[in-house]
Design a protein around this motif. Structure first.
Motif, PDB file in Angstrom:
ATOM      1  N   VAL A  40       8.725 -12.063  -6.171  1.00  0.00           N
ATOM      2  CA  VAL A  40       8.444 -10.646  -5.194  1.00  0.00           C
ATOM      3  C   VAL A  40       9.134  -9.961  -6.747  1.00  0.00           C
ATOM      4  O   VAL A  40       8.231  -9.146  -6.450  1.00  0.00           O
ATOM      5  CB  VAL A  40      10.285 -10.463  -4.488  1.00  0.00           C
ATOM      6  CG1 VAL A  40      10.383  -9.351  -4.422  1.00  0.00           C
ATOM      7  CG2 VAL A  40       9.798 -11.441  -3.195  1.00  0.00           C
ATOM      8  N   LEU A  43       5.410  -9.385  -8.005  1.00  0.00           N
ATOM      9  CA  LEU A  43       4.298  -8.389  -6.698  1.00  0.00           C
ATOM     10  C   LEU A  43       5.153  -7.041  -7.156  1.00  0.00           C
ATOM     11  O   LEU A  43       4.339  -6.098  -7.416  1.00  0.00           O
ATOM     12  CB  LEU A  43       4.682  -8.172  -5.651  1.00  0.00           C
ATOM     13  CG  LEU A  43       4.315  -8.262  -4.506  1.00  0.00           C
ATOM     14  CD1 LEU A  43       2.671  -9.231  -4.652  1.00  0.00           C
ATOM     15  CD2 LEU A  43       4.741  -8.619  -3.003  1.00  0.00           C
ATOM     16  N   LYS A  44       6.163  -7.221  -8.007  1.00  0.00           N
ATOM     17  CA  LYS A  44       7.191  -5.984  -8.019  1.00  0.00           C
ATOM     18  C   LYS A  44       6.418  -5.121  -8.670  1.00  0.00           C
ATOM     19  O   LYS A  44       6.035  -3.436  -9.473  1.00  0.00           O
ATOM     20  CB  LYS A  44       8.664  -6.035  -8.224  1.00  0.00           C
ATOM     21  CG  LYS A  44       9.064  -5.418  -6.241  1.00  0.00           C
ATOM     22  CD  LYS A  44      10.524  -6.163  -6.837  1.00  0.00           C
ATOM     23  CE  LYS A  44      10.754  -5.471  -5.760  1.00  0.00           C
ATOM     24  NZ  LYS A  44      12.802  -5.771  -5.440  1.00  0.00           N
ATOM     25  N   ARG A  47       3.341  -3.635  -8.739  1.00  0.00           N
ATOM     26  CA  ARG A  47       2.639  -2.369  -8.287  1.00  0.00           C
ATOM     27  C   ARG A  47       3.820  -1.012  -8.881  1.00  0.00           C
ATOM     28  O   ARG A  47       3.745  -0.500  -8.314  1.00  0.00           O
ATOM     29  CB  ARG A  47       3.366  -2.883  -6.279  1.00  0.00           C
ATOM     30  CG  ARG A  47       3.237  -4.259  -5.944  1.00  0.00           C
ATOM     31  CD  ARG A  47       0.952  -3.232  -5.780  1.00  0.00           C
ATOM     32  NE  ARG A  47       0.374  -4.643  -5.121  1.00  0.00           N
ATOM     33  CZ  ARG A  47       0.064  -5.549  -5.075  1.00  0.00           C
ATOM     34  NH1 ARG A  47       0.148  -5.562  -6.507  1.00  0.00           N
ATOM     35  NH2 ARG A  47      -0.716  -6.556  -4.008  1.00  0.00           N
ATOM     36  N   GLY A  48       4.241  -2.077  -9.744  1.00  0.00           N
ATOM     37  CA  GLY A  48       4.905  -0.619 -10.821  1.00  0.00           C
ATOM     38  C   GLY A  48       6.504  -0.400 -10.127  1.00  0.00           C
ATOM     39  O   GLY A  48       7.279   0.807  -9.433  1.00  0.00           O
ATOM     40  N   LEU A  49       7.128  -1.337  -8.670  1.00  0.00           N
ATOM     41  CA  LEU A  49       7.948  -0.388  -7.639  1.00  0.00           C
ATOM     42  C   LEU A  49       9.126  -1.454  -8.726  1.00  0.00           C
ATOM     43  O   LEU A  49       9.249  -2.255  -9.934  1.00  0.00           O
ATOM     44  CB  LEU A  49       8.074  -2.039  -6.598  1.00  0.00           C
ATOM     45  CG  LEU A  49       7.057  -1.987  -5.790  1.00  0.00           C
ATOM     46  CD1 LEU A  49       6.349  -3.160  -4.898  1.00  0.00           C
ATOM     47  CD2 LEU A  49       7.163  -0.712  -5.248  1.00  0.00           C
ATOM     48  N   PRO A  50      10.577  -0.689  -8.669  1.00  0.00           N
ATOM     49  CA  PRO A  50      11.760  -1.097  -8.962  1.00  0.00           C
ATOM     50  C   PRO A  50      12.906  -2.582  -9.116  1.00  0.00           C
ATOM     51  O   PRO A  50      12.595  -3.084  -8.186  1.00  0.00           O
ATOM     52  CB  PRO A  50      12.903  -0.236  -8.749  1.00  0.00           C
ATOM     53  CG  PRO A  50      11.854  -0.052  -7.540  1.00  0.00           C
ATOM     54  CD  PRO A  50      10.871   0.155  -7.575  1.00  0.00           C
TER      55      PRO A  50
ATOM     56  N   MET B   1      10.532   6.001  -6.644  1.00  0.00           N
ATOM     57  CA  MET B   1       9.807   4.356  -5.877  1.00  0.00           C
ATOM     58  C   MET B   1       7.995   4.795  -6.225  1.00  0.00           C
ATOM     59  O   MET B   1       7.773   5.333  -4.693  1.00  0.00           O
ATOM     60  CB  MET B   1      10.801   4.257  -4.468  1.00  0.00           C
ATOM     61  CG  MET B   1      10.012   2.385  -4.587  1.00  0.00           C
ATOM     62  SD  MET B   1      11.640   2.261  -3.181  1.00  0.00           S
ATOM     63  CE  MET B   1      10.451   0.430  -2.488  1.00  0.00           C
ATOM     64  N   ALA B   2       7.504   3.551  -6.350  1.00  0.00           N
ATOM     65  CA  ALA B   2       6.249   3.838  -6.146  1.00  0.00           C
ATOM     66  C   ALA B   2       5.944   3.310  -4.496  1.00  0.00           C
ATOM     67  O   ALA B   2       6.647   2.811  -3.879  1.00  0.00           O
ATOM     68  CB  ALA B   2       5.087   2.318  -7.054  1.00  0.00           C
ATOM     69  N   THR B   8       1.011  -5.099   0.142  1.00  0.00           N
ATOM     70  CA  THR B   8       2.303  -5.278  -0.991  1.00  0.00           C
ATOM     71  C   THR B   8       3.390  -5.662   0.747  1.00  0.00           C
ATOM     72  O   THR B   8       4.212  -6.610   0.245  1.00  0.00           O
ATOM     73  CB  THR B   8       2.282  -4.334  -1.569  1.00  0.00           C
ATOM     74  OG1 THR B   8       0.761  -4.524  -2.223  1.00  0.00           O
ATOM     75  CG2 THR B   8       3.265  -4.769  -2.585  1.00  0.00           C
ATOM     76  N   LEU B  12       5.511  -8.830   0.601  1.00  0.00           N
ATOM     77  CA  LEU B  12       6.644  -8.560   0.315  1.00  0.00           C
ATOM     78  C   LEU B  12       7.848  -9.462   1.642  1.00  0.00           C
ATOM     79  O   LEU B  12       8.686 -10.228   1.230  1.00  0.00           O
ATOM     80  CB  LEU B  12       7.414  -7.176   0.493  1.00  0.00           C
ATOM     81  CG  LEU B  12       8.146  -6.770  -0.766  1.00  0.00           C
ATOM     82  CD1 LEU B  12       8.391  -7.598  -2.090  1.00  0.00           C
ATOM     83  CD2 LEU B  12       8.818  -5.503  -1.322  1.00  0.00           C
ATOM     84  N   LEU B  15       7.471 -13.104   1.859  1.00  0.00           N
ATOM     85  CA  LEU B  15       8.126 -13.652   0.573  1.00  0.00           C
ATOM     86  C   LEU B  15      10.152 -13.603   1.412  1.00  0.00           C
ATOM     87  O   LEU B  15      11.052 -14.604   1.009  1.00  0.00           O
ATOM     88  CB  LEU B  15       8.158 -13.525  -0.402  1.00  0.00           C
ATOM     89  CG  LEU B  15       7.375 -13.698  -1.494  1.00  0.00           C
ATOM     90  CD1 LEU B  15       6.652 -13.308  -2.590  1.00  0.00           C
ATOM     91  CD2 LEU B  15       6.957 -14.850  -1.518  1.00  0.00           C
TER      92      LEU B  15
END
Lengths: 109, 109
Positions: A40, A43-44, A47-50, B1-2, B8, B12, B15
């Protein structure tokens, strides 16, 4: 320390063997959990996810408290335990975002 | 948030479903672990034995660190995690010694 008689010693040894078996299972499941959360994290990061997701965590906590009640585990302890594990997960996600990987052997504390 | 693309989001979700399954297993194993340690607590209270046992804990920690290494879990985290769980166990043992039982529903924190 008080002296233990033979039957107390035998009963304690049997309970401790069960605790050791459960602990081995817990450690292996925790290892699998971190494998999944590290996926996870990658993946984050890609993708630039927090790193953290408070909405997801709220849902997880409510679910774990319900599961704990059902299993006769103190739900407050289940929540504290979850927060303890998630703090490590967030730490991993931050490491992945900044370095690309998690150093599993380096935490000399 | 992106923004998340569809693949994706699907990855996610997959997972997270594994994480949720592992968490349910962990909560149930923790519940079993506390059932066993509460039996140990009652036995110790009946026999006047002290709630904690540093020699036993040292052996447990060494074993869990070895199991963690084998499972590719950070051994330092495994040790921290164990200490976190044992702190609760000692708290239960003290409750059992003073009141005869553990109040699993009362910890409103």
């Amino acid at each position: 320390m008080a002296e233990m008689d033979e039957s107390t010693r035998a009963e304690l040894a049997e309970l401790r063997q069960s605790i050791d078996n459960i602990d081995a299972a817990l450690v292996h499941l925790l290892a699998e959990r971190f494998k999944a959360t590290q996926r996870v994290g990658r993946l984050k990061a890609e993708r630039g996810l927090p790193p953290s997701d408070p909405d997801r965590e709220r849902v997880q906590i409510a679910r774990l408290r319900a599961l704990a009640l059902d299993a006769q585990l103190d739900p407050a302890f289940a929540e504290k335990w979850f927060n303890f594990v998630v703090a490590e997960v967030i730490h991993h996600h931050e490491q992945i975002a900044s370095t690309g990987s998690v150093s599993t052997q380096s935490a000399a504390q």
